[in-house]
Each structure stands twice: as C-alpha cells, then as structure tokens.
Write a protein that holds these residues in place. Structure first.
Motif, short mmCIF file in Angstrom:
data_model
loop_
_atom_site.label_atom_id
_atom_site.label_comp_id
_atom_site.label_asym_id
_atom_site.label_seq_id
_atom_site.Cartn_x
_atom_site.Cartn_y
_atom_site.Cartn_z
N ASP A 1 39.21 53.10 38.39
CA ASP A 1 39.42 51.70 38.00
C ASP A 1 40.45 51.65 36.87
O ASP A 1 40.16 51.23 35.75
CB ASP A 1 38.08 51.11 37.56
CG ASP A 1 38.14 49.60 37.34
OD1 ASP A 1 39.11 48.97 37.79
OD2 ASP A 1 37.21 49.07 36.71
N TYR A 2 41.69 52.07 37.17
CA TYR A 2 42.69 52.33 36.14
C TYR A 2 42.97 51.12 35.25
O TYR A 2 43.09 51.26 34.03
CB TYR A 2 44.00 52.81 36.78
CG TYR A 2 43.85 54.05 37.60
CD1 TYR A 2 43.10 55.14 37.16
CD2 TYR A 2 44.48 54.16 38.84
CE1 TYR A 2 42.98 56.27 37.92
CE2 TYR A 2 44.36 55.30 39.61
CZ TYR A 2 43.61 56.35 39.15
OH TYR A 2 43.48 57.48 39.91
N LEU A 3 43.09 49.96 35.84
CA LEU A 3 43.41 48.76 35.06
C LEU A 3 42.17 48.04 34.56
O LEU A 3 42.28 47.00 33.90
CB LEU A 3 44.27 47.80 35.89
CG LEU A 3 45.66 48.31 36.28
CD1 LEU A 3 46.39 47.28 37.14
CD2 LEU A 3 46.50 48.65 35.04
N GLY A 4 41.00 48.58 34.85
CA GLY A 4 39.77 47.96 34.39
C GLY A 4 39.50 46.61 35.01
O GLY A 4 38.96 45.70 34.35
N LEU A 5 39.82 46.45 36.31
CA LEU A 5 39.71 45.14 36.95
C LEU A 5 38.45 44.96 37.79
O LEU A 5 38.18 43.84 38.24
CB LEU A 5 40.94 44.88 37.84
CG LEU A 5 42.30 44.86 37.12
CD1 LEU A 5 43.40 44.53 38.12
CD2 LEU A 5 42.29 43.86 35.97
N SER A 6 37.70 46.02 38.02
CA SER A 6 36.58 45.90 38.96
C SER A 6 35.54 44.88 38.49
O SER A 6 34.87 44.25 39.32
CB SER A 6 35.92 47.27 39.17
OG SER A 6 35.31 47.72 37.96
N ALA A 7 35.41 44.72 37.17
CA ALA A 7 34.45 43.75 36.64
C ALA A 7 35.13 42.60 35.91
O ALA A 7 34.48 41.87 35.16
CB ALA A 7 33.46 44.45 35.70
N GLN B 1 37.80 37.08 36.65
CA GLN B 1 38.54 36.42 37.73
C GLN B 1 38.36 37.14 39.06
O GLN B 1 38.33 36.50 40.12
CB GLN B 1 40.03 36.36 37.37
CG GLN B 1 40.36 35.40 36.25
CD GLN B 1 41.83 35.46 35.88
OE1 GLN B 1 42.19 35.72 34.73
NE2 GLN B 1 42.68 35.24 36.84
N VAL B 2 38.22 38.46 39.00
CA VAL B 2 37.99 39.23 40.23
C VAL B 2 36.59 38.93 40.77
O VAL B 2 36.42 38.70 41.98
CB VAL B 2 38.16 40.74 39.94
CG1 VAL B 2 37.75 41.57 41.16
CG2 VAL B 2 39.61 41.04 39.55
N ILE B 3 35.60 38.90 39.90
CA ILE B 3 34.25 38.57 40.32
C ILE B 3 34.18 37.17 40.91
O ILE B 3 33.55 36.92 41.94
CB ILE B 3 33.27 38.70 39.14
CG1 ILE B 3 33.27 40.14 38.59
CG2 ILE B 3 31.87 38.28 39.56
CD1 ILE B 3 32.84 41.17 39.58
N GLU B 4 34.86 36.23 40.25
CA GLU B 4 34.87 34.85 40.74
C GLU B 4 35.53 34.75 42.11
O GLU B 4 35.05 34.04 43.00
CB GLU B 4 35.58 33.95 39.73
CG GLU B 4 35.44 32.46 40.00
CD GLU B 4 36.40 31.93 41.06
OE1 GLU B 4 36.04 30.97 41.77
OE2 GLU B 4 37.51 32.50 41.17
N GLY B 5 36.64 35.47 42.26
CA GLY B 5 37.33 35.46 43.55
C GLY B 5 36.46 36.01 44.66
O GLY B 5 36.42 35.48 45.78
N GLY C 1 38.20 39.24 46.13
CA GLY C 1 38.27 39.88 44.82
C GLY C 1 39.56 40.65 44.62
O GLY C 1 40.17 40.60 43.54
N VAL C 2 39.98 41.35 45.65
CA VAL C 2 41.23 42.12 45.55
C VAL C 2 42.43 41.18 45.40
O VAL C 2 43.37 41.48 44.65
CB VAL C 2 41.40 43.03 46.78
CG1 VAL C 2 42.79 43.66 46.80
CG2 VAL C 2 40.34 44.12 46.77
N GLN C 3 42.41 40.05 46.09
CA GLN C 3 43.50 39.09 45.94
C GLN C 3 43.63 38.64 44.49
O GLN C 3 44.74 38.54 43.94
CB GLN C 3 43.26 37.88 46.85
CG GLN C 3 44.32 36.81 46.81
CD GLN C 3 45.62 37.22 47.49
OE1 GLN C 3 46.42 37.95 46.93
NE2 GLN C 3 45.81 36.74 48.71
#
Length: 378
Positions: free
Chosen positions: A40-46, A49-53, A270-272
């Motif tokens: 999770d290099y950029l720390g985006l998994s949590a 905005q990703v969770i909401e998406g 979430g990926v989007q």
C-alpha cells in the motif's frame, strides 16, 4: 494414510529442513503493527475517499459482479475505470482483470499468438514465468537487466518474431529495468516489449503514471503494459494497457478474462477514487522518496548492504532462510511487519527481508520500525 498424502508429508518435511515452511497469519481489523511489508505504497487502502467510493458502488451493485465480464460482470464502473487508467498511463486502451496474476498470464498468452519466441528476464515475477510456461512458446531466460544480453538472444534467432518480457521495478529487490535501452533493442529488431509496471504505477513518472511513462514509452504500439490495482492504488485487480487491437483480441480470446468472474464493482469504485488521488499525490511521492533516503542511510550506517530503491521496494540480505524467518518474526513480535523472501521467491537463491515504503505510516512509527529492524538483525 494414502500414498499421495504420505508423499506430501515427505515433501513438507524436506521444506521444513530447508527453512522453507510458510505460514498464514490472519490479522485482525484493528492491527497496530507498523506495515513495512505490504504494497500500500501511497497509503490509500483506507483513505476516506477510497472507502466512500467503494461503499457507494457496494450500495449500487451489491457484493459481487455476479458473472464474468462477458456475461453480467461488466458495469459502467469497469468501463469508467478502464478509461481513467488508459488516460493516466498514456495508453490507447485498457482492460481490467480480477487480478494482476491473471492479467500477466493473459498478456503473455495473447501476445504469443503473434510471437514465436519469448525472451524473459531472469528475475521476472512468477505470474510472468507462468504465463510463458502456459503459452507453450519457446522461452529463453535473459540475464537480469541486460539489454546487450537480450540483443544477443534476439540476434541469434533471426526471422523469429519475439516478445521481450520484463518488470519495470522488480518485486523482490526493487531495482529499475533499463526500459529505454530495452526498447531500443526490441524496436530495432521488430520485437514486442511487455512491461509489468505493478511496482512503479503511482510512484514513478509524471503524475505517477508509471515506469513506462517515466521512460518515455507510453502509448507506443510495440509496448504493452500490465499493472496491478493492489499496490499504490490500495485495491485489487489487474490491468492490461496497449493498442485497441490487442485489447479486442483479449476480449475475444483471453481465457483468464473470458472465464473468470469480474472484479467486484465495489472494488472498482474504490480504485477509481484511488486513481484520482494518486494522480495528484506528488506530496506522497515526495514523502516516499525522503523515506527511501532515510532507510538507506539508517541501514547502511548499521552495516547492511542496501541499494537505494528505484521506487518503494528495498531488500536487505539475510544469512539464510532460517535467519530471515527468525529476523522477520522478531520484528513482528516487536510490532513491525516486514517481508521475508526465501527461495523460490528469490531468483538468485538468496534470502532477504523485503521492506516496502508506505506513505500512510506516521513519521515516528517509521523511524521506530527502522530501529527495530536493526536491533533484531541476526
């Protein structure tokens, strides 16, 4: 016990003696370990905005895709993500798979429809190696990161259409392939170049567009790119990007596309969201670069032979597989997760810790993790 189970027990015993036993370690949701092992290099998994998406598409479509992409599994979310990824990576078209492993197998098999020789880097990921094997096409293993070696192999097989396969940032040691030089070799000889850009997307290139974009090769019709959505983007799935004719060929003939249930729309959503964040995440990329310098300085001062990483992956040699396992276990016991790579995951037969950078780890926790790694060294 049946004979075949006895045989498996003997094989397990041999692996145990060689220090090659592996274990599953389920982690709880409330996991307070400092993560220098995941991707999770950029720390985006949590990221909120990703969770909401993801939640929005979970509510709209339900849990699963309900079928393969060609039956019921393709949604408007899949099409939108493919468009976003192609535009970001500078590719004419893209196709989403349920995993990076399946995407790599599909890419190799699809390209060998028009190629009769594969030249594969010695350190390529298992998914690329399996793709070569499954394709049934003659495969020659080239020395690691050696354009001259690739040229020599191609020159020794005149009249054959070749496919050269490499990673951009290699998954074990984190070193960078000489993509521009490789492309000069392949283009001069009419060969195709397939690049697994999994560990570079989100980290290298303009707006994090990847190692292929950083090398100035994005959008070329003789360069095909695969990426995973499970690393810098914090989700799951895989992508093949390239000419629309090749994407059409994969939709019509790619077995790991046609016969596999589609990536769930909630993951796609979430990926989007993660793509939108990653494209503007120059601050996170700068943090990773700073931490790369910090980790090299700290470990080098402690006497470890480490090489500055090209992206967010770095390896530290261990005396052997048992020492690597014990080192990783001691770190874990002190609250730091590190990767432990042993044969056959290591192409050169050398065991090591693999450390990965994560922009979501707080500064103090990162500094503490480096201390733990040094203090737990065998």
């Amino acid at each position: 016990m049946s004979g075949w189970l006895d045989a498996l027990e003997r094989l397990a015993g041999s692996r145990a003696k060689a220090g090659l036993t592996r274990q599953l370690r389920p982690r709880p949701a409330a996991d307070f370990v400092v993560d220098l092992a995941g991707n999770d290099y950029l720390g985006l998994s949590a990221h909120p905005q990703v969770i909401e998406g993801s939640a929005r598409f979970l509510d709209a479509y339900g849990l699963g895709a309900t079928g393969s992409r060609l039956v019921r599994g393709s949604t408007e979310a899949h099409a939108a993500l493919e468009s976003s990824l192609a535009e970001w990576m500078g590719a004419p078209a893209a196709l989403v798979f349920s995993s990076g492993y399946l995407a790599n197998i599909a890419a190799v098999r699809g390209l060998t429809t028009v190629c009769d020789l594969i030249v594969s880097d010695a350190y390529n990921h298992a998914s690329l190696i399996d793709g070569c094997k499954i394709s049934g096409t003659r495969t020659i293993v080239a020395p690691h990161n050696d354009p001259a070696g690739v040229a020599a192999i191609l020159d020794a097989h005149p009249g054959q259409t070749a496919l050269v396969v490499t990673e951009s940032v290699f998954s074990v040691d984190g070193d960078l392939a000489p993509l521009a030089e490789l492309h000069r070799v392949t283009s001069a000889r009419g060969a195709l170049l397939l690049v697994d850009d999994a560990h570079a997307l989100g980290i290298l290139g303009p707006r994090g567009a990847g190692g292929v974009a950083a090398a100035g090769l994005a959008g070329l019709d003789d360069v095909i790119v695969t990426v995973t959505l499970s690393k810098s983007l914090g989700g799951a799935g895989g992508v093949i990007a390239g000419p629309p004719q090749f994407i059409r060929h994969l939709i019509d003939t790619g077995r790991t596309f046609i016969y596999d249930t589609a990536l769930p729309p909630a993951i796609v959503g979430g990926v989007q969201a993660a793509v939108s964040i990653a494209r503007a995440a120059d601050d996170r990329r700068a943090l990773l670069s700073s931490r790369a310098a910090q980790i090299v300085s700290r470990l080098s001062a402690a006497g470890f032979a480490v090489v500055p990483p090209a992206a967010a992956v770095l390896s530290v040699p261990a005396p052997g597989p048992e020492a690597a396992v014990a080192w990783a276990a001691d770190c874990r016991d002190r609250g730091v997760a590190v990767g432990c790579f042993r044969p056959p995951s290591t192409p050169d037969g050398t065991s090591r810790l693999r450390l990965t950078l994560n922009a979501g780890v707080p500064d103090a926790a990162f500094a503490h993790a480096l201390d733990v790694i040094v203090e737990c060294a065998p």
